[in-house]
Design an enzyme around this catalytic site. Structure first.
Site, short mmCIF file in Angstrom:
data_model
loop_
_atom_site.label_atom_id
_atom_site.label_comp_id
_atom_site.label_asym_id
_atom_site.label_seq_id
_atom_site.Cartn_x
_atom_site.Cartn_y
_atom_site.Cartn_z
N SER A 75 -1.24 -5.13 5.55
CA SER A 75 -2.27 -4.15 5.91
C SER A 75 -3.55 -4.74 6.50
O SER A 75 -3.88 -5.90 6.28
CB SER A 75 -2.63 -3.33 4.67
OG SER A 75 -1.56 -2.45 4.41
N GLU B 41 -6.61 -4.15 -4.22
CA GLU B 41 -5.93 -4.06 -2.92
C GLU B 41 -6.67 -3.06 -2.04
O GLU B 41 -7.41 -2.19 -2.52
CB GLU B 41 -4.50 -3.54 -3.11
CG GLU B 41 -3.62 -4.44 -3.93
CD GLU B 41 -2.15 -4.03 -3.78
OE1 GLU B 41 -1.42 -4.73 -3.06
OE2 GLU B 41 -1.74 -3.01 -4.37
N ASP C 109 -5.77 -7.46 2.88
CA ASP C 109 -6.24 -6.13 3.28
C ASP C 109 -7.69 -6.08 3.77
O ASP C 109 -8.53 -5.40 3.16
CB ASP C 109 -6.03 -5.11 2.14
CG ASP C 109 -4.63 -5.15 1.55
OD1 ASP C 109 -3.70 -5.53 2.30
OD2 ASP C 109 -4.46 -4.82 0.36
N TRP D 296 11.23 -1.10 0.93
CA TRP D 296 10.28 -2.09 1.41
C TRP D 296 11.00 -3.39 1.71
O TRP D 296 12.00 -3.72 1.06
CB TRP D 296 9.19 -2.33 0.35
CG TRP D 296 8.08 -3.18 0.88
CD1 TRP D 296 7.02 -2.77 1.63
CD2 TRP D 296 7.95 -4.59 0.73
NE1 TRP D 296 6.23 -3.86 1.95
CE2 TRP D 296 6.78 -4.98 1.41
CE3 TRP D 296 8.71 -5.58 0.08
CZ2 TRP D 296 6.34 -6.30 1.47
CZ3 TRP D 296 8.28 -6.90 0.14
CH2 TRP D 296 7.10 -7.25 0.84
N GLN E 238 2.30 0.52 7.68
CA GLN E 238 3.25 -0.49 7.20
C GLN E 238 4.65 0.11 7.31
O GLN E 238 4.94 1.14 6.70
CB GLN E 238 2.92 -0.83 5.73
CG GLN E 238 1.62 -1.59 5.58
CD GLN E 238 1.76 -3.04 6.01
OE1 GLN E 238 2.35 -3.85 5.32
NE2 GLN E 238 1.24 -3.36 7.19
N TRP F 235 11.38 3.06 5.97
CA TRP F 235 10.31 2.93 4.97
C TRP F 235 8.93 2.88 5.60
O TRP F 235 8.72 2.16 6.58
CB TRP F 235 10.54 1.64 4.18
CG TRP F 235 9.37 1.23 3.33
CD1 TRP F 235 8.33 0.44 3.71
CD2 TRP F 235 9.12 1.60 1.97
NE1 TRP F 235 7.44 0.30 2.65
CE2 TRP F 235 7.91 1.00 1.58
CE3 TRP F 235 9.80 2.40 1.03
CZ2 TRP F 235 7.37 1.15 0.30
CZ3 TRP F 235 9.26 2.54 -0.24
CH2 TRP F 235 8.06 1.93 -0.59
N MET F 236 7.98 3.60 5.00
CA MET F 236 6.57 3.49 5.39
C MET F 236 5.72 3.39 4.13
O MET F 236 5.98 4.10 3.16
CB MET F 236 6.14 4.74 6.17
CG MET F 236 4.64 4.82 6.41
SD MET F 236 4.15 6.25 7.42
CE MET F 236 4.48 7.60 6.30
N ASN F 237 4.74 2.49 4.15
CA ASN F 237 3.73 2.54 3.08
C ASN F 237 2.33 2.67 3.67
O ASN F 237 2.06 3.69 4.32
CB ASN F 237 3.91 1.46 2.00
CG ASN F 237 4.02 0.05 2.46
OD1 ASN F 237 4.87 -0.31 3.26
ND2 ASN F 237 3.15 -0.81 1.94
N ASP F 238 1.43 1.72 3.44
CA ASP F 238 0.01 1.93 3.71
C ASP F 238 -0.32 2.40 5.14
O ASP F 238 0.22 1.87 6.10
CB ASP F 238 -0.77 0.62 3.53
CG ASP F 238 -0.48 -0.08 2.23
OD1 ASP F 238 0.32 0.44 1.43
OD2 ASP F 238 -1.03 -1.17 2.03
#
Ligand SMILES: *[C@@H]1O[C@H](CO)[C@@H](O)[C@H](O)[C@H]1NC(C)=O
Ligand SMILES: *[C@@H]1O[C@H](CO)[C@@H](O)[C@H](O)[C@H]1NC(C)=O
Ligand SMILES: *[C@@H]1O[C@H](CO)[C@@H](O)[C@H](O)[C@H]1NC(C)=O
Ligand SMILES: *[C@@H]1O[C@H](CO)[C@@H](O)[C@H](O)[C@H]1NC(C)=O
Ligand SMILES: *[C@@H]1O[C@H](CO)[C@@H](O)[C@H](O)[C@H]1NC(C)=O
Ligand SMILES: *[C@@H]1O[C@H](CO)[C@@H](O)[C@H](O)[C@H]1NC(C)=O
Length: 593
Positions: free
Chosen positions: A115, A236, A181, A78, A70, A51-54
């Site tokens: 983040s 955010e 953030d 997540w 992330q 998984w990857m986000n920001d």
């Protein structure tokens, strides 16, 4: 912790680059896709798995581009044990995976490293500010610094024991669940650092809290936030940066050239999951951001992208004097499918971002380095797209391509008057485009299309006459990305996306650039005035079986002044097999401090 033989890095990098050019050339013709992995991309940033986000802390340091992200090392969904994934590049196109920069290890981040951003200090050293979830599940702001600033790859980061630097408490009235953030910090005229952190009040007032510091470590909360807006919910991933009013060059975040810059505040609204920006000015005396007339920092503000796109972040590229934007592109598939394919999340192709001459909107364009991936090219000149016609673009790898089209509308007065109730472009774009017939349009591209059109994603324009006689522009240009028929699999999110593009089609041509990459379609309308990114998962239109068409469903013909399409080679994206200095376990056991 990863043991790294630093003397080998230079050589390894050189070897990887050489290898990369060989491998991509070989792969280009057959397309690198594994039949089990039809949705993995060829040139979009993604980790090898999971998984990857920001996007986090993008920067250029000693000539090396860095992207942190992330990352959940434990699976394709997540997870609270999120770490800072890390990759490096010399060209923003080919990426080498590095061990995670840091993972939960201190009381101030033991429940997650969320983040944050990088700030380059005046002495050239980078510092990371990031959100930690502490032992009491409170969001706090922490710092991490490179262990060896002589190492251009910045492989090791340490967390000074003075963390956390900023905490929510009863006195400052910040909710411990809504404090996150931190942005890139900037220097004030008084020599003090400023940074903003996203937050909201119990009454849904969204805000960016301002903190100040002399030494970057001891931060004091300012009594007034940099900016706020009522009833917008949590803000955010804020991003706050100057843009030049005199050209497309980027401006360093701490720049003092105040006369020739405007400021941009971007926030990611958790209530709508979109990224919105306003353009305005920054009062350096009062430390307040004031949006220009006509802009409100809420869901009426323009979006950086009208499709799947969130938690974006820019950085100033000092080498090429430009500002570059990264954004997280989520999946549109159910979690069970993500688990099955073993990964989730992409980053958009990096985009240069700058202020339009009008001063009223931002423009975005894929960074020029994408041209290094271009292979076979197909060109059309002055083709007429007759009413009701569909023409195939032959000769490019349609699943992995870059397409630029210039349309010219002829009998513009034949455009239909827009229904005054059609105020939401997304809703208009959700109308079944295969049955819609209007004066001008829909016309555009069908991408990732199966041979017999059982599957396709359409990216198109419709032109309307404005109903509002007071408006300066007599015509409205609607840009859509419609995913309704993108896949025979009905479990995916197939919402349509749309936006009005502020151009005058009676005098201007209408441009469309679309980057196609197996499961992502990134489109730029009107020279980058409006961007729409979508995620699609065709069952038939995969690999060699994907096709590209230009179409016109309207009752009037439209000219294609030019169309250029390129097959794109695969970039080397985080291929572990050519990074010999990374131990394989790293992907599964994030290093501890
Ligand atoms: C967590 O809460 C306990 C009890 O209130 C307190 O002693 C401790 O300092 C807190 N931890 C952090 C990291 O703030
Ligand atoms: C720091 O990095 C430089 C450049 O990679 C290297 O030559 C040096 O040995 C490193 N220092 C330490 C203490 O690892
Ligand atoms: C931190 O900064 C504040 C405000 O400038 C100052 O009052 C305080 O003494 C500083 N604390 C430390 C530990 O330096
Ligand atoms: C990501 O995509 C999934 C699946 O479509 C959706 O449920 C989720 O809300 C999305 N999250 C964000 C932040 O866009
Ligand atoms: C979506 O596609 C289906 C066929 O796959 C069609 O029946 C339906 O009308 C379309 N709906 C919209 C809103 O485009
Ligand atoms: C604009 O919309 C109004 C309200 O529906 C309608 O009465 C009017 O005729 C429209 N104007 C034009 C030029 O079509």
């Amino acid at each position: 912790m990863a043991k790294v033989n630093r003397s080998k890095i230079g050589l390894s990098l050189l070897l990887s680059l050489l290898l990369c050019y060989f491998i991509t050339d070989l792969e280009a013709s057959s397309s690198h896709q594994d039949l089990d992995q039809p949705y993995r991309t060829g040139y979009h940033f993604q980790p090898p798995r999971n998984w990857m986000n920001d996007p986090n802390g993008p920067m250029i340091y000693k000539g090396i581009y860095h992207l942190f992200y992330q990352y959940n090392p434990y699976g394709a969904v997540w997870d609270v044990r999120i770490v800072w994934g890390h990759s490096t590049s010399v060209d923003l196109v080919n990426w080498t995976p590095q061990p995670p920069a840091f993972s939960p290890s201190q009381p101030s981040d033991i429940n997650g490293c969320w983040s944050g951003s990088v700030t380059i200090l005046p002495d050239g050293k980078p510092v990371i500010l990031y959100t930690g979830i502490d032992e009491n599940k409170s969001q706090v702001q922490n710092v991490a610094v490179p262990v060896n600033v002589s190492d251009p790859y910045l492989l090791e980061w340490s967390k000074p024991p003075l963390n956390p630097l900023m905490t929510p408490n009863a006195v400052n009235g910040i909710d411990p669940d809504r404090f996150r953030d931190p942005t890139t910090a900037w220097l004030g005229l008084d020599g003090e650092w400023r940074v903003i952190v996203g937050s909201s009040t119990d009454e849904r007032r969204g805000l960016v809290l301002l903190y100040k510091s002399r030494d970057f470590f001891n931060w004091t909360q300012s009594t007034t936030p940099l900016h706020y807006e009522d009833l917008t919910g949590m803000w955010e991933c804020p991003d706050f940066f100057p843009v030049s009013t005199t050209g497309s060059d980027g401006v360093e975040t701490s720049s003092f050239g105040q006369d020739e810059v405007k400021y941009v505040l971007k926030v990611s609204l958790i209530e709508t999951l979109h990224d919105y920006y306003t353009i305005g000015s920054y009062d350096r005396e009062k430390d307040l951001y004031v949006p220009d007339l006509g802009f409100v920092q809420d869901e009426t503000a323009p979006r950086l992208d009208y499709g799947k796109y969130y938690a974006s972040k820019t950085f100033y590229d000092d080498d090429k004097k430009r500002r570059i934007l990264w954004g997280w592109v989520n999946e549109s598939s159910p979690a069970k499918d993500d688990i099955k394919k073993g990964w989730a999340g992409l980053q958009s192709f990096p985009r240069k971002i700058w202020l339009d001459e009008s001063g009223k909107e931002l423009l975005q364009w894929p960074i020029e380095e994408i041209e290094t991936l271009r292979g076979k090219q197909v060109n059309w000149h002055n083709k007429v797209l007759e009413a009701g016609s569909t023409l195939q673009v032959h000769g490019v790898t349609a699943a992995q391509a870059d397409v630029e089209v210039l349309f010219k509308v002829n009998e513009i007065e034949k455009a239909d008057v827009i229904d005054p109730s059609w105020t939401d472009p997304q809703k208009i774009c959700g109308q079944d485009e295969s049955s819609v017939k209007s004066g001008i349009g829909p016309f555009g591209l069908k991408v990732l299309a199966s041979k017999d059109m059982e599957e396709y994603t359409s990216v198109y324009f419709r032109i309307f006459k404005s109903n509002d006689t007071n408006k300066n522009t007599k015509y409205l240009v609607l840009m859509c990305s419609n995913q309704n028929r993108s896949s025979l699999n009905d479990e995916n999110d197939k919402s349509a996306f749309g936006a009005f593009v502020a151009i005058d089609p009676s005098h201007q041509t209408i441009s469309l650039r679309t980057l196609i990459d197996h499961s992502i379609v990134e489109s730029y309308g009107g020279g980058g005035r409006k961007c729409i990114t979508s995620r699609v998962y065709p069952k038939l239109a995969i690999g060699e079986n994907a096709n590209l068409f230009a179409f016109n469903k309207g009752t009037q013909s439209v000219d294609v002044l030019s169309l250029s399409a390129w097959s794109l080679k695969s970039a080397q994206i985080n291929d572990e097999s050519i990074s010999p200095f990374i131990e394989r376990e790293d992907a599964h056991s994030p290093k501890q401090f």
